[in-house]
Design a protein around this motif. Sequence first.
Motif, mmCIF file in Angstrom:
data_model
loop_
_atom_site.group_PDB
_atom_site.id
_atom_site.type_symbol
_atom_site.label_atom_id
_atom_site.label_comp_id
_atom_site.label_asym_id
_atom_site.label_seq_id
_atom_site.Cartn_x
_atom_site.Cartn_y
_atom_site.Cartn_z
ATOM 1 N N GLN A 136 0.870 -1.188 0.000
ATOM 2 C CA GLN A 136 0.000 0.000 0.000
ATOM 3 C C GLN A 136 0.907 1.238 0.000
ATOM 4 N N PRO A 137 1.380 1.606 -1.189
ATOM 5 C CA PRO A 137 2.421 2.651 -1.277
ATOM 6 C C PRO A 137 1.986 4.013 -0.757
ATOM 7 N N ASP A 138 0.670 4.215 -0.558
ATOM 8 C CA ASP A 138 0.231 5.522 -0.065
ATOM 9 C C ASP A 138 0.322 5.644 1.455
ATOM 10 N N THR A 184 5.867 -5.817 2.990
ATOM 11 C CA THR A 184 4.957 -5.332 4.027
ATOM 12 C C THR A 184 3.817 -4.553 3.378
ATOM 13 N N GLN A 185 2.835 -4.171 4.186
ATOM 14 C CA GLN A 185 1.784 -3.264 3.710
ATOM 15 C C GLN A 185 2.371 -1.865 3.518
ATOM 16 N N HIS A 186 3.070 -1.378 4.540
ATOM 17 C CA HIS A 186 3.642 -0.031 4.477
ATOM 18 C C HIS A 186 4.871 0.002 3.571
ATOM 19 N N PRO A 187 5.126 1.133 2.936
ATOM 20 C CA PRO A 187 6.457 1.301 2.347
ATOM 21 C C PRO A 187 7.505 1.339 3.452
ATOM 22 N N LEU A 188 8.685 0.832 3.138
ATOM 23 C CA LEU A 188 9.770 0.780 4.123
ATOM 24 C C LEU A 188 10.910 1.675 3.670
ATOM 25 N N LEU A 189 11.481 2.388 4.633
ATOM 26 C CA LEU A 189 12.654 3.213 4.358
ATOM 27 C C LEU A 189 13.779 2.688 5.235
ATOM 28 N N PHE A 190 14.909 2.360 4.602
ATOM 29 C CA PHE A 190 16.080 1.875 5.337
ATOM 30 C C PHE A 190 17.140 2.979 5.301
ATOM 31 N N ILE A 191 17.581 3.416 6.463
ATOM 32 C CA ILE A 191 18.564 4.504 6.503
ATOM 33 C C ILE A 191 19.771 4.092 7.347
ATOM 34 N N ALA A 192 20.918 3.969 6.663
ATOM 35 C CA ALA A 192 22.199 3.822 7.379
ATOM 36 C C ALA A 192 22.661 5.245 7.684
ATOM 37 N N ALA A 218 5.375 6.884 9.641
ATOM 38 C CA ALA A 218 4.456 6.283 10.609
ATOM 39 C C ALA A 218 5.189 5.869 11.877
ATOM 40 N N PHE A 219 6.470 5.453 11.743
ATOM 41 C CA PHE A 219 7.137 4.848 12.893
ATOM 42 C C PHE A 219 8.632 4.701 12.607
ATOM 43 N N ASN A 220 9.448 4.851 13.630
ATOM 44 C CA ASN A 220 10.894 4.616 13.530
ATOM 45 C C ASN A 220 11.308 3.426 14.385
ATOM 46 N N ILE A 221 11.958 2.459 13.740
ATOM 47 C CA ILE A 221 12.580 1.338 14.454
ATOM 48 C C ILE A 221 14.090 1.579 14.380
ATOM 49 N N ASN A 222 14.714 1.890 15.518
ATOM 50 C CA ASN A 222 16.155 2.138 15.523
ATOM 51 C C ASN A 222 16.873 0.962 16.165
ATOM 52 N N VAL A 223 17.910 0.465 15.496
ATOM 53 C CA VAL A 223 18.705 -0.638 16.058
ATOM 54 C C VAL A 223 20.140 -0.177 16.235
ATOM 55 N N ASP A 224 20.675 -0.367 17.424
ATOM 56 C CA ASP A 224 22.022 0.112 17.746
ATOM 57 C C ASP A 224 22.575 -0.778 18.858
ATOM 58 N N MET A 225 23.499 -1.682 18.498
ATOM 59 C CA MET A 225 24.127 -2.642 19.425
ATOM 60 C C MET A 225 23.200 -3.828 19.704
ATOM 61 N N LEU A 226 23.323 -4.857 18.863
ATOM 62 C CA LEU A 226 22.412 -6.007 18.948
ATOM 63 C C LEU A 226 23.110 -7.319 19.253
ATOM 64 N N SER A 227 24.432 -7.331 19.377
ATOM 65 C CA SER A 227 25.118 -8.617 19.208
ATOM 66 C C SER A 227 25.888 -9.133 20.412
ATOM 67 N N GLN A 336 -0.608 -4.212 12.414
ATOM 68 C CA GLN A 336 -1.483 -3.432 13.283
ATOM 69 C C GLN A 336 -1.732 -2.022 12.738
ATOM 70 N N LEU A 337 -0.671 -1.354 12.308
ATOM 71 C CA LEU A 337 -0.838 0.019 11.800
ATOM 72 C C LEU A 337 -1.647 0.034 10.505
ATOM 73 N N ALA A 338 -1.471 -0.994 9.666
ATOM 74 C CA ALA A 338 -2.250 -1.057 8.434
ATOM 75 C C ALA A 338 -3.725 -1.279 8.748
ATOM 76 N N ALA A 339 -4.001 -2.115 9.759
ATOM 77 C CA ALA A 339 -5.395 -2.342 10.181
ATOM 78 C C ALA A 339 -5.992 -1.050 10.735
ATOM 79 N N ASP A 340 -5.210 -0.330 11.549
ATOM 80 C CA ASP A 340 -5.676 0.939 12.100
ATOM 81 C C ASP A 340 -5.962 1.948 10.980
ATOM 82 N N ALA A 341 -5.094 1.964 9.954
ATOM 83 C CA ALA A 341 -5.231 2.924 8.860
ATOM 84 C C ALA A 341 -6.404 2.567 7.967
ATOM 85 N N GLY A 342 -6.663 1.218 7.810
ATOM 86 C CA GLY A 342 -7.731 0.762 6.909
ATOM 87 C C GLY A 342 -9.072 0.947 7.572
#
Length: 342
Positions: A136-138, A184-192, A218-227, A336-342
């Motif tokens: 759902q690119p919008d 996914t339903q949402h478009p995804l943006l990957f930022i290094a 819609a949301f930021n998932i930040n990952v920093d030190m996982l290992s 969940q966010l796609a269900a909320d948006a729909g």
Amino acid sequence: MLAVVAAVSYYGLYPAWQAWLTEREAARIEAITPQQLAETIPNRLDAQRMMDDLSWMAHPDREGRESGQAGALATRHWLIEQYQSIGLQPAGQQGYLQEYEVKEHIQFSGLFRQRQRQIEAITNAANVLGRLPGQQPDLPYLVVTAHYDHLGIRNGDIFHGADDNASGVATMLELARYFQHNPTQHPLLFIALDSEEKGLQGAVALFQHQMLTAEQLAFNINVDMLSRDTGRKLFAVGTYQHPWLHPLLDQVQAQSSVRLIRAHDRPWWRAGRTENWTQSSDHGVFHRHGVPFVYFGVADHADYHSPRDTAERVDTGFYHAVSEAVLSFILLLDQQLAADAG
Ligand SMILES: [Zn+2]
């Protein structure tokens, strides 16, 4: 008299109250023990490929990837090649890149601008942005962020930054590979992101130069030190600000072999002197712009910000389990966010 009472209360009761709050929070964190950890976990991400990518970034030739230095530039070009081979669409201002410079300045933060930090000048910095359109690119973007810069060379020692944060970037790349085949339903943006170690300046640049606006996100998932495995704990920061995340994290916990601890996001009047990580990595900038966030990361360990943070010291099984947990979270969040948006 009143002043005396106030002073006695402040110097006498305040520290005691803070100590009590700190202890109470430590006890709360210690008491978070899931009924039982999952014995088998999903296996959707390629653990060997993540370790190969992590090891490339943490190699001595990268010289600790200090923002603006040769090792960071080499990493950035390697990231562009990875994005291309994964099939991410360029989402920067010059192809995949958003190049920027930072002038020396003082950065204020906090409610009353009480915290300040001297920001040094940075040249030759760049964030690396790629996207997947989603079904759902919008819909607004889910943004996955991981900083690729680290501390460089200090007094002749290379600070390799394997856990901090080659681990997060390698997971982000593997997530992009997964979502390329499982949209996914949402478009995804990957930022290094660049310049995190210099005061979150890569994330600041995203918003400063109109690269992104909060409305697009819609949301930021930040990952920093996982290992690095410290008691099989993975911290999820952001539920204090966004309590609606709890049921999602409960579902992630049910299929994970790591202990998901929701902490380090409470203010001093709730958690005393327990460290508050709300502004400790790039998610803090998204939060300041009103974008909901979660930050996943392990506790600071003995090799944190030391030359001993090397690829050999990564706990490979734990790292894979953590990355699978992050993937589970994004899948549930998207639904969940796609269900909320729909
Ligand atoms: Zn970091």
